[in-house]
Design a protein around this motif. Sequence first.
Motif, PDB file in Angstrom:
ATOM      1  N   TYR A 148      37.045  25.012 -23.233  1.00  0.00           N
ATOM      2  CA  TYR A 148      36.322  23.807 -23.637  1.00  0.00           C
ATOM      3  C   TYR A 148      36.831  22.532 -22.959  1.00  0.00           C
ATOM      4  O   TYR A 148      36.059  21.589 -22.765  1.00  0.00           O
ATOM      5  CB  TYR A 148      36.339  23.678 -25.168  1.00  0.00           C
ATOM      6  CG  TYR A 148      35.581  24.812 -25.799  1.00  0.00           C
ATOM      7  CD1 TYR A 148      34.193  24.785 -25.873  1.00  0.00           C
ATOM      8  CD2 TYR A 148      36.244  25.948 -26.275  1.00  0.00           C
ATOM      9  CE1 TYR A 148      33.486  25.843 -26.416  1.00  0.00           C
ATOM     10  CE2 TYR A 148      35.546  27.012 -26.821  1.00  0.00           C
ATOM     11  CZ  TYR A 148      34.166  26.952 -26.884  1.00  0.00           C
ATOM     12  OH  TYR A 148      33.455  28.013 -27.403  1.00  0.00           O
ATOM     13  N   SER A 205      29.487  22.664 -24.443  1.00  0.00           N
ATOM     14  CA  SER A 205      29.848  21.322 -24.903  1.00  0.00           C
ATOM     15  C   SER A 205      28.883  20.296 -24.325  1.00  0.00           C
ATOM     16  O   SER A 205      28.344  20.480 -23.228  1.00  0.00           O
ATOM     17  CB  SER A 205      31.275  20.960 -24.459  1.00  0.00           C
ATOM     18  OG  SER A 205      32.216  21.907 -24.905  1.00  0.00           O
ATOM     19  N   GLY A 218      34.297  20.001 -21.177  1.00  0.00           N
ATOM     20  CA  GLY A 218      34.246  18.566 -21.416  1.00  0.00           C
ATOM     21  C   GLY A 218      34.293  17.770 -20.132  1.00  0.00           C
ATOM     22  O   GLY A 218      33.556  16.784 -19.961  1.00  0.00           O
ATOM     23  N   ALA A 269      37.273  19.789 -25.724  1.00  0.00           N
ATOM     24  CA  ALA A 269      36.279  19.154 -24.851  1.00  0.00           C
ATOM     25  C   ALA A 269      36.583  17.668 -24.700  1.00  0.00           C
ATOM     26  O   ALA A 269      36.337  17.073 -23.640  1.00  0.00           O
ATOM     27  CB  ALA A 269      34.872  19.357 -25.406  1.00  0.00           C
ATOM     28  N   SER A 320      30.621  19.708 -29.501  1.00  0.00           N
ATOM     29  CA  SER A 320      30.982  20.970 -28.863  1.00  0.00           C
ATOM     30  C   SER A 320      30.878  22.148 -29.801  1.00  0.00           C
ATOM     31  O   SER A 320      31.069  22.030 -31.017  1.00  0.00           O
ATOM     32  CB  SER A 320      32.424  20.892 -28.330  1.00  0.00           C
ATOM     33  OG  SER A 320      32.771  22.066 -27.630  1.00  0.00           O
TER      34      SER A 320
END
Length: 329
Positions: free
Chosen positions: A125, A26, A129, A78, A69
């Motif tokens: 994810y 990401s 992030g 994310a 992402s």
Amino acid sequence: MTRNLITDIPGIRVGHAGDMALGSGSTVIVFDKPTIGSIDIRGGGPGTRETAMLEPDYTVDNIDAVTLSGGSAFGLEAGAGAQALLREKGRGFRIRDAVVPIVPGAILFDLLAGGNKDWGRYAPYREFGYEAAKNARADFALGTVGAGVGATTRTLKGGLGSASAKTQSGFTVGAIVATNAAGNVTIGSGPHFWAAPYEHNKEFGGRGWPAKMPPNALAFRSKGQVRENTTIALVATDAALTKSQAKRLAIMAQDGMSRAIYPVHTPLDGDIVFAMSVGRKPLPEPIYALSELGTLAANVLARAIARGVYEATPLPFRGALPSWKDKFG
């Protein structure tokens, strides 16, 4: 100093996170101050988070960050990770005692590009992030990083690219893009980029156009099925724009995809361009100056697409697509 990155615009920082064994990652674009933005969607299979409010007739004007992402729909998480980091810093839309960071995002499909996607109950994810937002800075890597880790084109490894330029009146325009296209960014089976006429200082190899256009250059070829693709991008400027002007900037910037990818905006893609205005200096007038800004944004996005593919390295998996440099460098 000019980096030839979107961060040549003051007030923008970029961070990456990912996992090569997973084959995905990401990217988070963080704005130092709340930022006006909009969006244009052209592909037939997009995946987005919090993008409806970017339309000019919606209430919330200011954006704190944007996520790009991998991970298909899983990658939308994310945005939650970036939101958590920003909330810790007290950033966000305030309603009395409540603070809500505004973090739109878009995703690309890289679930079949290789790597171990058996991540258990929850996808990684959200943590990507958070880490990417935490890592955000002015200097950042290109190629097989962040949202570009699992990105591919029809024949070559895709990647994360960026570029910048100035208008004649001194405004800066920058672009960042993760290229995961159903089509090609090179002409036919050769090394020449479709974006060659817009290249600056041999930033993606300096090969120019082929001496003779291959006879099959315009034949329709596509890499995969619906939602196995998508090119996701963000363009930004230090000019002060309204939300409606940012919408027009995003629309015009989409032409950069048409200049760099063939075919593009198909039912097989989910092509998206965010447009952000981080500046305080207004345009000298609203029509001609915005036209110049949008024209340059398209050129810069085309360069960023080619640059991301040029800088990419192949994934370490059997059967992975070759990088441009492995094949032609």
